[in-house]
Design a protein around this motif. Structure first.
Motif, short mmCIF file in Angstrom:
data_model
loop_
_atom_site.label_atom_id
_atom_site.label_comp_id
_atom_site.label_asym_id
_atom_site.label_seq_id
_atom_site.Cartn_x
_atom_site.Cartn_y
_atom_site.Cartn_z
N MET A 61 36.47 35.93 42.04
CA MET A 61 35.34 36.36 41.26
C MET A 61 34.48 37.16 41.86
N VAL A 62 34.21 36.78 43.07
CA VAL A 62 33.09 37.52 43.81
C VAL A 62 33.35 38.79 44.15
N TYR A 63 34.60 39.12 44.05
CA TYR A 63 34.90 40.70 44.17
C TYR A 63 35.78 41.11 43.12
N ARG A 64 35.70 40.62 42.16
CA ARG A 64 36.07 40.71 40.68
C ARG A 64 37.53 41.15 40.48
N GLU A 65 38.32 40.28 41.20
CA GLU A 65 39.89 40.41 41.18
C GLU A 65 40.18 39.34 39.97
N GLU A 66 39.39 38.56 39.89
CA GLU A 66 39.27 37.79 38.51
C GLU A 66 37.94 37.73 37.92
N ARG A 67 38.00 38.02 36.56
CA ARG A 67 36.78 37.98 35.74
C ARG A 67 36.35 36.45 35.19
#
Length: 228
Positions: free
Chosen positions: A47-53
């Motif tokens: 989530m920190v590099y927005r591969e997941e939201r």
């Protein structure tokens, strides 16, 4: 630098991978993310590099809200985030030089700068003599050093490292850790997920422990805190 506000991540099958995490990581910090397998560490990192939201909550990196960020602007934000994977993810048909240079080519850096900077990071990871080699010709430790060089070639403000020593022997792992320490000393914020108890207890940094998707411990100069 990195800030999470009441962040939740629930997958379609109902699994709560992250539950209400609120925290802040300051510039130049080195943070270990620890916890048992399946605790939610990888989802947290992604989530920190927005591969997941996130399903709910806000995430800021360098003052940018990743939750509301438009997809077309994401590549520009990721220029300032380096990611190091456990399985290296090098391009097998490209030379070591080309693997690193590719990270600069995608942001359309000038060719002269690409060559100069690529050789600089190869020197930093002590693999300048391997520039013309293919990934298959390198050891696991050397491949991880190249993965680190690729992650830092664009001078990111933050590096996310997900189990970067997980597939390496102990001696090689120590070398990788010392390299990451040097990169941190040069001003890059590092967030590193790891199961390496001895390393965490030796290189005493901030430790954030995650269990069942929640932060259960956040300590400066902390210890690993789990049995092998």
């Amino acid at each position: 630098m990195i800030e999470m506000q009441d962040v939740w991540k629930t997958y379609p099958d109902g699994t709560h991978a992250v539950r209400g995490i609120t925290l802040k990581v300051d510039r130049n910090e080195f943070v270990y993310i620890v916890g048992p397998s399946g605790a939610g560490k990888s989802t947290f990192m992604k989530m920190v590099y927005r591969e997941e939201r996130p399903t709910k909550g806000q995430i800021f990196v360098n003052g940018v809200n990743l939750v509301s960020l438009k997809q077309r602007k994401l590549p520009y934000v990721r220029r300032h985030i380096g990611v190091i994977f456990q399985d290296f993810r090098l391009l097998p048909k490209l030379t070591i030089f080309e693997n690193i240079a590719f990270a600069m080519e995608v942001i359309e850096a000038p060719k002269r700068l690409i060559k100069k900077r690529t050789m600089e990071v190869l020197e930093l990871v002590k693999l300048k003599d391997k520039a013309g080699s293919l990934p298959s010709q390198l050891s696991g430790g050397e491949q991880q050093r190249i993965a680190i060089a690729r992650a830092i070639v664009n001078n990111p403000a933050v590096i996310i490292a997900d189990e970067p020593t997980g597939n390496l022997d102990p001696d090689t792992s120590w070398g990788i850790m010392k390299l990451l320490e040097e990169i941190n000393f040069r001003g890059t914020t590092i967030m590193m997920a790891t199961h390496n108890k001895e390393m965490v207890n030796t290189f005493r940094k901030r430790v954030i422990a995650i269990e069942k998707g929640m932060v259960v411990r956040d300590e400066l100069r902390g210890e690993y805190g789990y049995e092998d």
